[in-house]
Design an enzyme around this catalytic site. Structure first.
Site, short mmCIF file in Angstrom:
data_model
loop_
_atom_site.label_atom_id
_atom_site.label_comp_id
_atom_site.label_asym_id
_atom_site.label_seq_id
_atom_site.Cartn_x
_atom_site.Cartn_y
_atom_site.Cartn_z
CG ASP A 21 -2.16 0.89 1.25
OD1 ASP A 21 -2.07 1.35 0.32
OD2 ASP A 21 -2.65 1.31 2.35
N GLY A 22 0.33 2.38 -0.72
CA GLY A 22 1.26 3.52 -0.74
C GLY A 22 1.14 3.91 -2.01
CG ASN A 23 1.66 1.93 -5.15
OD1 ASN A 23 2.86 1.37 -4.80
ND2 ASN A 23 1.33 0.91 -5.93
CG ASN A 69 -7.80 -2.48 -5.76
OD1 ASN A 69 -6.81 -3.66 -5.16
ND2 ASN A 69 -8.08 -1.41 -5.08
C1 FPP Z 1 -2.37 0.50 -3.44
O1 FPP Z 1 -1.33 1.92 -2.82
C2 FPP Z 1 -1.66 -0.53 -4.32
C3 FPP Z 1 -2.47 -1.23 -5.33
C4 FPP Z 1 -4.06 -1.25 -5.84
C5 FPP Z 1 -1.93 -1.15 -6.13
C6 FPP Z 1 -0.62 -2.25 -6.07
C7 FPP Z 1 0.49 -2.63 -7.58
C8 FPP Z 1 1.19 -2.88 -7.25
C9 FPP Z 1 1.59 -2.87 -6.13
C10 FPP Z 1 2.46 -2.85 -8.59
C11 FPP Z 1 1.72 -3.56 -9.80
C12 FPP Z 1 2.23 -5.76 -9.23
C13 FPP Z 1 3.03 -5.93 -9.89
C14 FPP Z 1 3.28 -7.07 -8.74
C15 FPP Z 1 3.48 -6.48 -10.84
P1 FPP Z 1 -2.71 2.93 -3.34
O2 FPP Z 1 -2.82 2.55 -5.06
O3 FPP Z 1 -3.89 2.44 -2.27
O4 FPP Z 1 -1.74 4.06 -2.66
P2 FPP Z 1 -2.60 4.91 -1.55
O5 FPP Z 1 -3.13 4.27 -0.22
O6 FPP Z 1 -1.50 5.37 -1.59
O7 FPP Z 1 -3.29 5.29 -2.41
#
Ligand code: FPP
Length: 248
Positions: A21-23, A69
């Site tokens: 989490d945290g992207n 999601n």
């Molecule tokens: C949550 O962060 C992350 C996701 C819903 C996507 C995860 C995907 C990846 C790490 C990339 C692709 C993975 C692979 C295996 C190739 P968020 O978007 O909820 O972050 P936030 O809480 O800061 O908004």
């Protein structure tokens, strides 16, 4: 292999699951789009897999996309699907050719994924099976959905009464050990429908680190923290058990 993943009592860390989490926050802090955050998150995946393998962790389960999601804006969902497709094609498949001891499994309901992604995932799964290091990737994965599907599949196979053993055999993760440790990056204290069945006795570590920044120092911190935990699985410490026995 580093000896960080070992303790004097013979306890081992063999199965780790991660809620990445945290992207989005990582991207926002840099004035970038959420999709740029996911791209940075995808870059972190290969390094994290390599590091856990170096530490002898045979099962790594990553939560890439949940059954919930799909509620995100269409552009974000589309960009994520494309990113994961490109990642499977350009990174996963090449890695499986090079690393002969690694295989990948996509856990979750693949039937509603874009067709080209579904086919690419199946291609990667079929390329390498029964290898000692397993990376499970949760794609359209939901823990509740998994349990309901497992029960329905068991009933349609003729089981009239379920046991934990029977149901476990119908989970997407059948054959893999339950996670010893579940790590969540991004600082939130919740399970978000991840491995509800399998994490019954897992240790949990929540880190403030945002997923794209997660790397060696966090992994070392998590492994040390894991070994400081006392896993009792609902029982007692061996010493406590002994003293109770002595009293009676
Ligand atoms: C949550 O962060 C992350 C996701 C819903 C996507 C995860 C995907 C990846 C790490 C990339 C692709 C993975 C692979 C295996 C190739 P968020 O978007 O909820 O972050 P936030 O809480 O800061 O908004």
């Amino acid at each position: 292999m580093s000896n960080l993943n070992n303790d004097s009592m013979g306890k081992r860390l063999d199965s780790v699951a991660i809620i990445m989490d945290g992207n989005g926050r990582w991207a926002k802090m840099r004035g970038l789009s959420r999709s740029e955050g996911h791209k940075a998150g995808a870059k972190a995946v290969a390094e994290v897999l390599k590091l856990f393998r170096e530490y002898g962790v045979h099962h790594l389960t990553l939560y890439a996309f949940s059954t919930e999601n799909w509620k995100r804006p269409k552009e974000e969902v589309d960009a994520l699907m494309e990113l994961i497709y490109m990642y499977v094609e350009n990174v996963v498949i090449k890695t499986l050719i090079k690393e002969k001891d690694l295989c990948v499994r996509f856990i979750g309901d693949k039937s509603v994924l874009p067709e080209k992604l579904r086919e690419k995932c199946i291609e990667a799964e079929e390329m390498a099976k029964d290898r000692p290091f397993v990376c499970n990737v949760g794609l359209n994965y939901g823990g509740r959905d998994e349990i309901v599907r497992a029960a329905n599949r068991a009933f349609s196979d003729g089981h009239r009464e379920l046991s934990e053993k029977i149901l476990s055999g119908y989970m997407y993760t059948a054959g893999s050990p339950d996670p010893d440790l579940v790590i969540r990056t991004g600082g939130d204290f919740r399970i978000s429908n991840f491995l509800l069945w399998q994490s019954a006795y897992s240790e949990f570590i929540i880190l403030d680190t945002l997923w794209p920044d997660f790397g060696r120092s966090d992994i070392d911190k998590c492994i040390k923290e894991y070994y400081s935990r006392n896993r009792r699985f609902g029982g007692l410490d061996p010493e406590d058990g002994e003293s109770e026995a002595n009293i009676t």
